[in-house]
Design an enzyme around this catalytic site. Structure first.
Site, PDB file in Angstrom:
ATOM      1  N   HIS A 118     -90.707  81.760  39.960  1.00 20.01           N
ATOM      2  CA  HIS A 118     -90.612  80.903  41.150  1.00 20.01           C
ATOM      3  C   HIS A 118     -90.708  79.459  40.683  1.00 20.01           C
ATOM      4  O   HIS A 118     -91.457  79.152  39.754  1.00 20.01           O
ATOM      5  CB  HIS A 118     -91.755  81.199  42.127  1.00 20.01           C
ATOM      6  CG  HIS A 118     -91.631  82.531  42.792  1.00 20.01           C
ATOM      7  ND1 HIS A 118     -90.723  82.785  43.796  1.00 20.01           N
ATOM      8  CD2 HIS A 118     -92.288  83.694  42.581  1.00 20.01           C
ATOM      9  CE1 HIS A 118     -90.835  84.052  44.182  1.00 20.01           C
ATOM     10  NE2 HIS A 118     -91.772  84.634  43.458  1.00 20.01           N
TER      11      HIS A 118
ATOM     12  N   ASP B  84     -92.250  93.171  35.792  1.00 20.07           N
ATOM     13  CA  ASP B  84     -91.953  92.593  37.115  1.00 20.07           C
ATOM     14  C   ASP B  84     -91.932  91.059  37.014  1.00 20.07           C
ATOM     15  O   ASP B  84     -92.456  90.353  37.878  1.00 20.07           O
ATOM     16  CB  ASP B  84     -92.958  93.061  38.177  1.00 20.07           C
ATOM     17  CG  ASP B  84     -92.469  92.763  39.596  1.00 20.07           C
ATOM     18  OD1 ASP B  84     -91.313  92.330  39.759  1.00 20.07           O
ATOM     19  OD2 ASP B  84     -93.263  92.958  40.534  1.00 20.07           O
TER      20      ASP B  84
HETATM   21 ZN   LIG Z   1     -91.490  94.988  44.005  1.00 18.76          ZN
HETATM   22 ZN   LIG Z   2     -90.017  93.204  41.324  1.00 17.81          ZN
END
Ligand SMILES: [Zn+2]
Ligand SMILES: [Zn+2]
Length: 454
Positions: free
Chosen positions: A332, A328
């Site tokens: 940012h 994941d």
């Molecule tokens: Zn997610």
């Molecule tokens: Zn994600």
């Protein structure tokens, strides 16, 4: 047509790198699927593993590069990451196809699946086509795309799933948001029956999470932060497993973060439903206690939960209830994260640290066997109906060479990613990726690592 129907185009897009010729001499080859755990010579040619021999049995044969492993360096199948955010189009200040895939290559990955919560959202065939064209020009490793389940991730109207499949969609996800309506997910499962493609689900009941910025519990109470209860995830896992069972569909649960979700997944599996799950390194290694310093790199979606949750996730991964690790990877920009905790966006980068963090935090502590970790870091491919990287003669050369003894500090020499919001930054990790091969092309070489004749 059945769910076995194939896309009209190759689902994974390869970057422009050309395969090289390479001899890896006397490396420790570790591939649990291939039953390999021994010193070997490995010749790479024409994009394939051309030869596997006894250590120091193969002679150089005009190769561009020779690696002398001296029995000390470990060669594994390259990893497969079914969950990254490449932020393209529209958020290239955070990541691009080039930097995101380069970060993954530096982490030992030969392929990644990109999420659709871009700007605009990847929810239509023309954008998928142009992204695939861009990946063929710019990506450093293979990339697959998961377009959205619903238009604009708004949960109101399905995308043209069949058309997207024809254009190479590997599956579908509304990642970043959960599909709130059970009826909408049922419709998606019905279309899946016609066009195939795994539905990957970010599980979150938004009526339970609104406004929260960390796990709901003692730490959120102590810090005065609004909390997100773990039931916001686990109740949706249970609901969507039941819907998948009802429709006979195939779903994959993304970034599972708590014990109750592991239980729900195990129960669904026991009932014979076609479900699978992934877990992220940060949920396996960190807890809500790590949020006490209010470091915004510790703010993720779903949030870090309790030590009991972490232990349940490790157990789930070890026992195979959770079948794979996914990072994941969520870049940012610095100014987006350098704000008060409540206002910061959720997400941590993870491609470059996943293996070393898990090797240091779980394998070296005797919690997980190295072979099992390698299996779980490659298993995502099979879950998305793609070939699993395997070390064997005639297989595509998707491999990563690691120095398991090397200690390094995460981020000390910067990052390959365009962003630096990594929750493991500054930690001393053991296990350094030296070289990554994607279809026989050297897509990453650690800067201090020299190969003869290269
Ligand atoms: Zn997610
Ligand atoms: Zn994600």
């Amino acid at each position: 047509m059945t769910s076995e129907s194939r896309t009209a185009v190759q689902p994974l897009v390869h970057g422009p790198q050309q395969p090289g010729e390479l001899l890896l001499r006397d490396v420790h080859v570790l591939d649990p699927r291939a039953g390999l755990d021994a010193r070997r010579d490995v010749r790479v040619r024409g994009g394939l593993i051309a030869e596997l021999g006894e250590p120091r049995a193969l002679e150089g044969d005009g190769e561009q590069g020779v690696v002398e492993g001296e029995g000390r360096l470990t060669l594994m199948p390259a990893f497969f990451d079914p969950h990254v955010h490449l932020r393209t189009p529209g958020q290239e200040h955070r990541e691009t196809l080039q930097t995101g895939t380069r970060a993954a290559a530096a982490g030992g990955y030969c392929a990644v699946l990109a999420m659709p919560n871009t700007d605009p959202v990847l929810d239509a065939a023309p954008l998928l086509r142009s992204l695939r064209d861009a990946a063929a020009r710019e990506a450093c490793i293979s990339v697959g795309f998961l377009p959205a389940i619903t238009r604009g991730l708004r949960g109101e109207q399905l995308t043209e799933m069949a058309e997207l499949r024809q254009e190479g969609a590997i599956g579908f996800t509304d990642d970043g948001r959960g599909v709130q309506s059970a009826g909408m997910l049922c419709k998606a499962l019905q279309y899946q029956r016609l066009c195939g493609g795994v539905l990957a689900l970010h599980e979150e009941d938004e009526t339970l999470t609104h406004g929260g910025s960390m796990n709901e519990g003692v730490v959120s109470a102590a810090l005065g932060l609004s909390g997100i209860p773990t039931v916001s995830e686990s109740t949706m896992v249970a609901r969507d497993a039941a819907l998948a069972g009802y429709e006979g569909g195939r779903v994959h649960f993304q970034h599972l973060s708590c014990a109750a979700s592991v239980d729900a997944l195990a129960q669904a599996r026991a009932r014979g439903f076609r479900v699978s799950g992934e877990v992220a390194p940060h949920h396996l290694l960190l807890t809500e206690q790590d949020v006490r310093g209010m470091d915004t790199r510790m703010k993720m979606h779903p949030p870090l939960a309790t030590e009991d949750d972490r232990q349940a996730l490790i157990r789930g991964l070890r026992e195979g209830v959770i079948e794979c690790v996914a990072t994941d990877h969520a870049p940012h920009a610095r100014d987006e994260k350098e704000v008060p905790f409540e206002q910061a966006p959720m997400g941590t980068t993870g491609s470059e640290t996943a293996f070393a963090a898990l090797y240091s935090g779980l394998v070296l502590r005797g919690v997980l066997e190295l072979g099992l970790l390698v299996e779980r870091m490659t298993a995502g491919a099979r879950l998305f109906e793609l070939p699993t990287p395997l070390i064997g003669t005639g297989e595509p050369a998707n491999m990563t060479l690691v120095d398991l003894d090397a200690v390094w500090v995460a981020g000390e020499h910067g990052w390959e990613s365009r962003s630096e919001n990594c929750c493991f930054a500054g930690r001393a990790l053991r296990g350094r990726v030296l070289l990554t091969l994607s279809d026989g092309a050297v897509v990453y070489r650690e800067r201090a690592f020299a190969m003869a004749a290269l």
